[in-house]
Write a protein that holds these residues in place. Structure first.
Motif, PDB file in Angstrom:
ATOM      1  N   CYS A   1       0.060   4.780   5.487  1.00  0.00           N
ATOM      2  CA  CYS A   1      -0.339   3.619   4.688  1.00  0.00           C
ATOM      3  C   CYS A   1      -0.178   2.337   5.510  1.00  0.00           C
ATOM      4  O   CYS A   1       0.829   2.138   6.183  1.00  0.00           O
ATOM      5  CB  CYS A   1       0.504   3.558   3.412  1.00  0.00           C
ATOM      6  N   PRO A   2      -1.180   1.445   5.488  1.00  0.00           N
ATOM      7  CA  PRO A   2      -1.108   0.208   6.276  1.00  0.00           C
ATOM      8  C   PRO A   2      -0.181  -0.805   5.634  1.00  0.00           C
ATOM      9  O   PRO A   2      -0.110  -0.914   4.405  1.00  0.00           O
ATOM     10  CB  PRO A   2      -2.559  -0.278   6.286  1.00  0.00           C
ATOM     11  N   CYS A   3       0.524  -1.559   6.446  1.00  0.00           N
ATOM     12  CA  CYS A   3       1.495  -2.535   5.943  1.00  0.00           C
ATOM     13  C   CYS A   3       1.290  -3.891   6.600  1.00  0.00           C
ATOM     14  O   CYS A   3       0.903  -3.976   7.771  1.00  0.00           O
ATOM     15  CB  CYS A   3       2.928  -2.056   6.212  1.00  0.00           C
TER      16      CYS A   3
ATOM     17  N   GLN B   1       0.818  -1.209   0.000  1.00  0.00           N
ATOM     18  CA  GLN B   1       0.000   0.000   0.000  1.00  0.00           C
ATOM     19  C   GLN B   1       0.852   1.260   0.000  1.00  0.00           C
ATOM     20  O   GLN B   1       0.441   2.295  -0.528  1.00  0.00           O
ATOM     21  CB  GLN B   1      -0.944  -0.010   1.204  1.00  0.00           C
ATOM     22  N   CYS B   2       2.026   1.218   0.615  1.00  0.00           N
ATOM     23  CA  CYS B   2       2.898   2.398   0.633  1.00  0.00           C
ATOM     24  C   CYS B   2       3.495   2.654  -0.746  1.00  0.00           C
ATOM     25  O   CYS B   2       3.678   3.811  -1.141  1.00  0.00           O
ATOM     26  CB  CYS B   2       4.000   2.220   1.669  1.00  0.00           C
ATOM     27  N   LEU B   3       3.778   1.590  -1.484  1.00  0.00           N
ATOM     28  CA  LEU B   3       4.241   1.756  -2.864  1.00  0.00           C
ATOM     29  C   LEU B   3       3.120   2.334  -3.713  1.00  0.00           C
ATOM     30  O   LEU B   3       3.346   3.226  -4.546  1.00  0.00           O
ATOM     31  CB  LEU B   3       4.700   0.418  -3.425  1.00  0.00           C
ATOM     32  N   LYS B   4       1.900   1.852  -3.519  1.00  0.00           N
ATOM     33  CA  LYS B   4       0.753   2.364  -4.260  1.00  0.00           C
ATOM     34  C   LYS B   4       0.516   3.838  -3.935  1.00  0.00           C
ATOM     35  O   LYS B   4       0.217   4.642  -4.815  1.00  0.00           O
ATOM     36  CB  LYS B   4      -0.496   1.549  -3.934  1.00  0.00           C
ATOM     37  N   ALA B   5       0.647   4.208  -2.628  1.00  0.00           N
ATOM     38  CA  ALA B   5       0.461   5.606  -2.238  1.00  0.00           C
ATOM     39  C   ALA B   5       1.512   6.494  -2.890  1.00  0.00           C
ATOM     40  O   ALA B   5       1.215   7.623  -3.318  1.00  0.00           O
ATOM     41  CB  ALA B   5       0.522   5.731  -0.712  1.00  0.00           C
TER      42      ALA B   5
END
Length: 455
Positions: A210-212, A148-152
Motif C-alpha cells: 500500500c502506498p504511503c 491507504q494501508c488502513l483502508k487495505a
C-alpha cells in the motif's frame, strides 16, 4: 569421504548405461511430481534417483570431493538422458504438493556455485503475468491524504477469508512461547505463508505494498508482517547475510523462493520497468514469496518504501563482495523499487512482455477465482462500475444541454404504456383520438339540433 565415494560407486554401478539413448527434451513444462511418477515405473530410473538423493544429502553437510561429485554428475546425466521430463519439470507456488515437487526438482539438479540461483523452479506460464489482480488492487490506491494501508486492512477485514487468516498469523507471531520471552518464529512464518498463498492478491499484496505519504501509514505498512517475530531476531543482533543464505539453501522451499526472487527481480537498464523480465507483477509475487522464510525482507523505516533483509556483511572476509551483492538485491534494486512504486501509481503500469498465461489454472487458482466471484463484488465489478459512471456522465451531458431540468428520472419500463407516453407521436394514442373525435361531436350536435327543430 572414502566410504561415501565407495557407496556412490557401488550404487551407480550397474545402473549407468554404457550408451543411453538421448530423448528429446519436452517442449512444455510438466509438474515434477508427475514426471517422477513416470520415472517410478522404471526400476533403473528409481535407482538413479535414489543415488542422487544420497548425493544431495551428503552435499548438504560438506562439499563433495572431486571424485564423488563426478560420480553424482554422471548419475544425474544418465537419469536425465533416460527421463528428460525430470529436467524440464517445474512447480507451482502455493500448490498442495509444492514441497514434494520442489524436493524432486532439486534432487535431480546438482548445479555448482551460484548457478542454481539463476533459474526459478516455478512455472510462470500458469500465472496472470498481465497483473489483472494487481491492477484491481492498485486501482483503489490513490496517493492522497487517506491512509491507504488502513483502508487495505479494513478491506481485508470485510472479506472473511482474509480477515481470519490475517488474525491467525497475527496470533502466531505475537504469542510468546511458555518459559522464554520470545515468539515461535516457525509458526509465525507458516502463518504468513498460508495468508499469502490462500488470500486473493487484491487483498494480500494490497496490504504489503500500500502506498504511503506519511509516517503513520508507513508504520502500519512496516508492521504488517509483525516484524518483531517474522523479520528481526529477538536478541536484536543481525546475522551475516551469507550465513543466512546458507541456511536457506538447506531448505527446499526457502531455496526455491530465493531463486525465484533473484530470477524475477533481476534489474536491467534496458527495459521500461527496470526489470530484466520487464514484469512488475512477477517481481512483486517473488518478493512476497520470500515472506515466511528465513530470508524474510521488510521495510526498513516508516518514512520510505526501501526494503532490506535483516542481516549485514560483517565477518564476510574474502566473500564480502558476494555478501554485498546479495544485500543490494534488496536495498539498491531498481526493478524491485519500481515494482513497489507502481502499486501507488496504477495509471502508468510498466510494460509487460511476458507471454499470456496458459488456460490451465491449478485447482487452488480455480478455488480462489471462485471465491473472488462469490465474495468480492467490489473488485470484480470494476468494469461494470466504470460503465455505469460513463452512463451517468452521458446523462449529465444531456441534462446540461437541456438547460431547463434540474433532475431527470429515466423510467425503468419505458416500453410500458403510461400516461406520459400515450401522448407521444410514436404511439398514436391520445393525439389521434382527439383529432378524430372532433367531427363526431359536430355531427352529434347537428342531429340534436335537428330533432329539437322537428319537435
Amino acid at each position: 569421504m572414502f566410504l561415501i565415494r565407495s557407496a556412490l560407486a557401488l550404487f551407480f554401478a550397474g545402473v549407468l548405461p554404457s550408451s543411453a539413448p538421448v530423448n528429446p527434451v519436452p517442449s512444455s513444462h510438466t509438474d515434477c511430481v508427475e514426471a517422477y511418477r513416470e520415472c517410478s515405473g522404471d526400476p533403473r530410473c528409481v535407482a538413479l534417483y535414489r543415488g542422487l538423493e544420497l548425493c544431495a544429502s551428503d552435499a548438504a553437510v560438506l562439499p563433495l570431493e572431486e571424485q564423488a561429485a563426478a560420480e553424482c554428475l554422471e548419475g544425474q546425466d544418465a537419469l536425465l538422458e533416460k527421463h528428460p521430463a525430470l529436467l524440464a519439470c517445474k512447480c507451482q507456488r502455493g500448490y498442495r504438493r509444492e514441497e514434494q515437487c520442489l524436493r524432486i526438482y532439486w534432487r535431480v539438479r546438482l548445479l555448482p556455485g551460484e548457478d542454481e540461483l539463476e533459474i526459478s523452479p516455478y512455472d510462470d506460464t500458469l500465472m496472470d503475468t498481465h497483473m489483472a489482480s494487481l491492477v484491481a488492487a492498485s486501482s483503489v490506491m490513490q496517493l492522497d491524504d487517506e491512509n491507504q494501508c488502513l483502508k487495505a486492512a479494513q478491506d481485508c477485514g470485510l472479506y472473511e477469508k482474509c480477515g481470519s487468516l490475517r488474525s491467525e498469523y497475527a496470533v502466531a507471531c505475537t504469542k510468546r512461547v511458555p518459559g522464554i520471552n520470545r515468539c515461535n518464529q516457525h509458526k509465525c512464518h507458516r502463518g504468513l505463508r498460508r495468508f499469502l498463498e490462500r488470500v486473493p492478491e487484491e487483498y494480500s499484496l494490497g496490504l504489503l505494498f500500500c502506498p504511503c505519504t506519511n509516517t503513520l501509514c508507513g508504520e502500519r505498512r512496516r508492521k504488517t508482517i509483525v516484524p518483531s517475530c517474522s523479520y528481526q531476531e529477538m536478541e536484536g543482533l543481525q546475522p551475516n547475510c551469507l550465513h543466512q543464505q546458507s541456511f536457506c539453501r538447506r531448505d527446499d522451499l526457502c531455496r526455491s523462493r530465493l531463486a525465484d526472487f533473484l530470477n524475477n527481480c533481476q534489474p536491467s537498464p534496458l527495459t521500461p520497468s527496470g526489470c530484466l523480465k520487464d514484469s512488475a507483477g512477477l517481481c512483486l509475487r517473488a518478493y512476497a514469496g520470500l515472506i515466511g522464510t528465513i530470508m524474510t525482507p521488510n521495510y526498513i523505516s516508516n518514512s520510505s518504501a526501501d526494503v532490506s533483509l535483516w542481516c549485514n556483511c560483517e565477518g564476510s572476509g574474502n566473500q564480502w563482495q558476494d555478501c554485498l551483492r546479495l544485500q543490494r538485491m534488496f536495498t539498491h534494486n531498481v526493478c524491485l523499487r519500481n515494482s513497489i512504486s507502481w502499486m501507488g501509481s496504477p495509471g502508468s503500469p510498466p510494460a509487460d512482455i511476458t507471454p499470456l498465461p496458459a488456460p490451465r489454472p491449478s485447482p487452488l487458482v480455480r478455488e480462489d477465482e471462485l471465491l473472488r466471484n462469490n465474495h468480492l463484488p467490489e473488485h470484480n465489478n470494476i468494469e461494470v462500475e466504470n460503465e455505469k459512471e460513463e452512463e451517468q456522465t452521458q446523462t449529465k451531458e444531456v441534462i446540461n444541454k437541456g438547460g431547463q431540468f434540474d433532475d431527470i428520472n429515466v423510467p425503468q419500463y419505458s416500453e410500458r404504456a403510461t400516461v406520459s407516453n400515450l401522448g407521444s407521436t410514436g404511439t398514436g394514442g391520445a393525439s389521434s383520438l382527439t383529432a378524430g373525435g372532433l367531427p363526431r361531436a359536430i355531427l352529434l350536435l347537428f342531429l340534436l339540433s335537428g330533432s329539437f327543430g322537428c319537435g
